[in-house]
Design an enzyme around this catalytic site. Structure first.
Site, PDB file in Angstrom:
ATOM      1  N   HIS A 234       0.199  -4.041 -14.420  1.00 50.84           N
ATOM      2  CA  HIS A 234       1.667  -4.064 -13.921  1.00 50.84           C
ATOM      3  C   HIS A 234       2.213  -3.977 -14.508  1.00 50.84           C
ATOM      4  O   HIS A 234       4.075  -4.411 -14.342  1.00 50.84           O
ATOM      5  CB  HIS A 234       1.327  -5.187 -13.278  1.00 50.84           C
ATOM      6  CG  HIS A 234       0.313  -5.005 -11.656  1.00 50.84           C
ATOM      7  ND1 HIS A 234       0.153  -6.066 -11.068  1.00 50.84           N
ATOM      8  CD2 HIS A 234      -0.431  -4.152 -11.792  1.00 50.84           C
ATOM      9  CE1 HIS A 234      -1.417  -6.012 -10.208  1.00 50.84           C
ATOM     10  NE2 HIS A 234      -1.759  -4.368 -10.971  1.00 50.84           N
ATOM     11  N   GLU A 264      -4.910   6.366 -10.447  1.00 53.39           N
ATOM     12  CA  GLU A 264      -4.096   6.112 -11.189  1.00 53.39           C
ATOM     13  C   GLU A 264      -5.019   6.795 -12.435  1.00 53.39           C
ATOM     14  O   GLU A 264      -6.335   7.089 -12.108  1.00 53.39           O
ATOM     15  CB  GLU A 264      -4.171   4.140 -11.598  1.00 53.39           C
ATOM     16  CG  GLU A 264      -3.600   3.536 -10.640  1.00 53.39           C
ATOM     17  CD  GLU A 264      -4.069   1.817 -10.885  1.00 53.39           C
ATOM     18  OE1 GLU A 264      -5.088   1.402 -11.384  1.00 53.39           O
ATOM     19  OE2 GLU A 264      -3.151   1.921 -10.161  1.00 53.39           O
ATOM     20  N   GLU A 360     -11.400   1.137  -9.737  1.00 53.99           N
ATOM     21  CA  GLU A 360     -10.425   1.553 -10.968  1.00 53.99           C
ATOM     22  C   GLU A 360     -10.731   0.447 -11.922  1.00 53.99           C
ATOM     23  O   GLU A 360     -10.178  -0.683 -12.256  1.00 53.99           O
ATOM     24  CB  GLU A 360      -9.156   0.684 -10.077  1.00 53.99           C
ATOM     25  CG  GLU A 360      -9.041  -0.647  -9.726  1.00 53.99           C
ATOM     26  CD  GLU A 360      -7.482  -1.035  -8.959  1.00 53.99           C
ATOM     27  OE1 GLU A 360      -7.019  -1.116  -9.605  1.00 53.99           O
ATOM     28  OE2 GLU A 360      -7.717  -1.165  -8.033  1.00 53.99           O
TER      29      GLU A 360
END
Length: 405
Positions: A234, A264, A360
């Site tokens: 982040h 991503e 992820e």
């Protein structure tokens, strides 16, 4: 001089109702399930205060700016409570009624809430959203009302997506792919992170405006990170210029009516060195393993354990950064989360049809180690009655995401 009579709260039906992200039938089904939950917990009304739950049950996504908002659900009504600064927009963009409170007198918000609650003596609340300060004021303003925290149960309802929700989530995933393509096209040595990020964001907002012309175009964003800045998932975008040999993290996040989706990917500017390629491939292999493990009947903790074993066998588990996936729906980086559906060691939820989760994995190797950087891939999967559908289309891995110099 005569005094102006200023109301504590009022209605303003300015214009006509807007097209909401879902049908009236969809909102009625959601409210029906919520009312059944209320009845099962012996509460007469529900006081929703979070952005995600108000949006989920009414379609209205508020902008707080320090002011409180609510959606009060009773056996007969669904009423959003909004601040006067928003005018008639909350009424136009909500399913049900709307009541506007004014700033002329302190706690007019609670007076508006109280008038909708009527004679309700038992009220459900979101304990994970209500602050200590607001709880104290509520106790004073709603004297004698018994409250019950139903936040976990409401989250459980949101974890199962309807056909309309899944269709919107699929549109978001497709939009994320479009943003990813724009980012890949913008990558050049000497280009700043922020310039690449803007290319991706602009492409997504153009697509949202085309595909969802009645939606509020707001809050889509990109985190595009390079070099050392890839170590955190982040980390914000910077003005760093891309260099040959850089590891890159591409992260696109389109927001459509409060519904977040994500893409991503790890990329490199030019050929990565052997150590970087080895770590990247290990993370890609873990990603593919994780995708294969997502199915109805699997547990979040069980999936996590399998990927942990894979990384441990490669002596890489110590570089894992966070959980391996999470739910999708009404959520964002500044509101909302379905914590009961995250792929972590401490979550034993069983995956079921109607759930939507990501895979992820991320490895982060600190500076000074061979292959230093953050490696991350991310796909979204819809669990159905007859199998699992991967709705992310942008390719991953070294075969696709090495940007030629």
């Amino acid at each position: 001089m005569s005094q102006i009579q200023r109301p504590e709260f009022f209605e303003l039906h300015n214009g006509s109702k807007a097209n909401l992200p879902f049908s009236d039938t969809e909102y009625e089904i959601r409210l029906g399930k919520l009312r059944a939950l209320m009845a099962g917990n012996n509460v007469e009304a529900m006081l929703l205060t979070s952005m995600h739950n108000i949006a989920y049950y009414s379609g209205f996504l508020y902008c707080s700016f320090g002011r409180p908002y609510a959606c009060v659900v009773t056996a007969e009504r669904c009423v959003t409570i909004s601040a006067n600064i928003d005018g008639g927009q909350p009424w136009r963009r909500c399913y049900g009624d709307n009541l506007i409170y004014t700033d002329w007198k302190r706690n007019n918000y609670w007076r508006a809430v109280k008038t909708v609650l009527g004679n309700s003596r038992s009220v459900g609340i979101e304990g994970d959203h209500m602050t200590l300060a607001s709880s104290q004021v509520m106790a004073e303003m709603l004297d004698g009302v018994e409250t019950r925290d139903l936040c976990q149960s409401i989250m459980g309802l949101r974890m199962f997506k309807s056909a309309e929700e899944i269709e919107l989530i699929k549109g978001g995933a497709r939009t994320a792919d479009i943003g990813g393509e724009a980012i890949r096209d913008a990558i050049r040595v000497g280009t700043r992170e922020i310039d690449v990020a803007m290319a991706g964001r602009d492409a997504m907002e153009i697509e949202i405006s085309r595909a969802y012309p009645h939606s509020e175009v707001r809050d889509s964003w990109v985190w595009f990170q390079s070099g050392l800045n890839t170590d955190g998932a982040h980390n914000p975008v910077t003005t760093r210029q891309l260099e040959a040999g850089d590891i890159l993290s591409l992260n696109t996040f389109p927001m459509i009516s409060g519904y977040y989706t994500a893409l991503e990917r790890t990329l490199f500017v030019g050929e990565p060195d052997a150590a970087s390629l080895k770590i990247w491939q290990a993370n890609v292999d873990a990603h593919e393993l994780g995708i294969s493990l997502i199915r109805a009947g699997a547990t979040c903790s069980g999936i996590c354990a399998e990927i942990n074993r894979f990384f441990a066998d490669l002596d890489l588990l110590q570089y894992r950064s966070f959980g391996y996936g999470h739910s999708f729906g009404v959520l964002s980086h500044y509101y909302g989360r379905e914590a009961g559906l995250e792929l972590r060691e401490d979550i034993d939820t069983v995956l079921e049809p109607g759930m939507v989760v990501s895979m992820e994995p991320m490895l982060t190797l600190p500076e000074g180690l061979p292959g230093a950087g953050g490696y991350r891939e991310h796909d979204i999967l819809v669990i159905g009655e007859d199998g699992v559908e991967n709705i992310t289309g942008f390719p991953f891995g070294p075969e696709h995401n090495i940007i030629a110099l």
